[in-house]
Scaffold this motif. Structure first.
Motif, PDB file in Angstrom:
ATOM      1  N   VAL A  43       0.847  -1.197   0.000  1.00  0.00           N
ATOM      2  CA  VAL A  43       0.000   0.000   0.000  1.00  0.00           C
ATOM      3  C   VAL A  43       0.877   1.239   0.000  1.00  0.00           C
ATOM      4  N   ASP A  44       0.554   2.164  -0.878  1.00  0.00           N
ATOM      5  CA  ASP A  44       1.292   3.432  -0.890  1.00  0.00           C
ATOM      6  C   ASP A  44       0.454   4.467  -1.632  1.00  0.00           C
ATOM      7  N   ARG A  45       0.602   5.726  -1.236  1.00  0.00           N
ATOM      8  CA  ARG A  45      -0.158   6.751  -1.979  1.00  0.00           C
ATOM      9  C   ARG A  45       0.544   7.128  -3.277  1.00  0.00           C
ATOM     10  N   ARG A  46       1.808   6.743  -3.410  1.00  0.00           N
ATOM     11  CA  ARG A  46       2.502   6.956  -4.687  1.00  0.00           C
ATOM     12  C   ARG A  46       2.362   5.690  -5.528  1.00  0.00           C
ATOM     13  N   GLY A  47       1.975   5.869  -6.772  1.00  0.00           N
ATOM     14  CA  GLY A  47       1.883   4.733  -7.693  1.00  0.00           C
ATOM     15  C   GLY A  47       3.115   4.691  -8.585  1.00  0.00           C
ATOM     16  N   PRO A  48       3.109   3.786  -9.572  1.00  0.00           N
ATOM     17  CA  PRO A  48       4.273   3.664 -10.451  1.00  0.00           C
ATOM     18  C   PRO A  48       4.572   4.940 -11.225  1.00  0.00           C
ATOM     19  N   ALA A  49       3.552   5.775 -11.435  1.00  0.00           N
ATOM     20  CA  ALA A  49       3.797   7.020 -12.169  1.00  0.00           C
ATOM     21  C   ALA A  49       4.023   8.196 -11.216  1.00  0.00           C
TER      22      ALA A  49
END
Ligand code: NAD
Ligand code: UGA
Length: 331
Positions: A43-49
């Protein structure tokens, strides 16, 4: 993962939730858990982009068997469904970094390190997750006499960041101490972690970047600050061990056993790179302590863990990874 692989205690973790999976430590941890055969909900608020570092961190996870990515902010997402049937929550999400915590960003530290942690811990207890491992920080000790810090020392946080990390670990422990709380907590006080994909704001990354690119390195203060630098694979091995350690320990120092100065780091970088780096003096920063040093006897006793990677070897692995990923022409 880097090319150095110290023995990792074989985990008996089937299903783990890693918060902060797009971050430096979280991505290495998730990768090691997958390699050990666990299912990992990252889980993270940053995605791959999100940005360069989250893209690089997530590239080692996305598409791997057993990896379930969740791009969400722990401040407002529904956490309970993510924790169904989890053996362990590794709560690494947070806003790190000592120096930016003085200014207008303080509310971000409070929101992600304290308010989000309260939501995660509430959900873990509601969902009867047996163990939560939370990322605390050597910074909670603050200014010390220079001797090794023991977990029972009185914390004297010297920066707003450190205050939020102390609040974060104590918040989790307060929940766990409630009668009949189903979730036991181990807070790991990591000491300045380095290695491949280290956060770009950190000193070793910047020093290696300077050697590889010719850019200058800003040295805050006189360079005599000392840190108990901890290699990422060692930090990950300790974290996995904490996922299954017996339920009688609450706070554990995770230190690499190095206590090197920033000048020592510069010398190692120059010898690895075979060139001088351009070092520019800058003013010392508030909240930066002179020295950190971990007493790791409890980590050895409770987790069966000790660091195995010396600073030059770990820095060589970091330099090789940086050269290959960011500056392939220089590799
Ligand atoms: P990082 O910034 O690389 O990773 C943290 C991740 O948490 C980021 O990807 C970020 O997007 C995510 N995050 C932050 N707030 C969030 C939220 N509200 N919802 C969802 N995701 C959120 O940092 P790191 O260096 O990997 O550190 C990981 C943890 O370890 C942090 O809690 C940090 O305070 C702690 N720590 C790090 C070190 C170190 O030397 N790197 C030392 C001591 C403690
Ligand atoms: C690191 C992490 O950044 C924190 O998130 C973590 O909580 C902390 O370790 C910890 O051990 O708990 P820090 O020790 O400050 O914090 O590590 P660096 O960011 O790598 O800085 C190390 C030293 O280098 C500091 O004295 C800093 O002022 C100095 N520095 C850093 C510079 O001189 N120049 C730079 O460009 C960056």
């Amino acid at each position: 993962m880097s090319e150095i692989h110290p023995a990792v205690t074989a985990p008996v973790i089937r299903r783990a939730v890693v918060t902060g999976a797009a971050g430096f430590i979280g991505s290495h941890l998730a990768h090691a858990l997958l390699q050990a055969g666990a299912t990992v909900i990252g889980v993270d608020r940053r995605g791959p982009a999100g940005d360069d570092s989250s893209a690089a961190n997530l590239s080692v996870l996305h598409g791997r068997e057993g990896y379930i990515p969740v791009t969400a902010d722990l401040l407002d997402c529904a956490i309970d469904p993510l924790l169904v049937d989890a053996d362990v929550v590794f709560h690494l999400a947070g806003v790190p970094g000592v120096r930016p915590s003085w200014g207008g960003q303080f509310s971000e530290y409070v929101r992600s390190n304290i308010l989000a942690t309260q939501r995660v811990m509430d959900a873990a207890t509601r969902m009867h997750v047996p163990r939560l491992v939370v990322a605390s920080s050597s910074s909670v000790y603050g200014v010390t006499s220079g001797g090794p810090s023991v977990e029972s020392d009185r914390p004297r946080p010297a920066s707003p960041y450190a205050v939020t990390k102390l609040a974060e670990e104590q918040l989790c422990l307060a929940h766990a101490a409630r009668a009949a709380c189903p979730t036991s907590v181990i807070a790991l006080r990591y000491f300045t972690v380095y290695g491949p994909r280290q956060r770009p704001d950190m000193f070793i990354h910047r020093a290696l970047d300077a050697a590889l690119t010719g850019r200058s390195l800003r040295l805050y203060g006189d360079g005599h600050q000392r840190r108990d630098f901890t290699f990422i694979d060692d930090a990950v091995a300790a974290t996995i061990a904490a996922g299954t350690a017996p339920n009688n320990t609450s706070i554990v120092n995770i230190g690499g056993g190095t206590n090197a100065s920033l000048i020592d780091v510069i010398n190692i970088v120059q010898s690895l790179a075979g060139r001088e780096i351009d070092v520019r003096s800058d003013t010392a920063r508030s909240g930066d302590v002179l020295s950190t040093r971990a007493d790791t006897r409890l980590a050895e006793a409770a987790l069966g863990w000790r660091a195995t990677t010396d600073l030059p070897s770990g820095m060589r692995a970091q330099m090789q990874a940086l050269a290959h990923s960011a500056y392939p022409a220089a590799a």
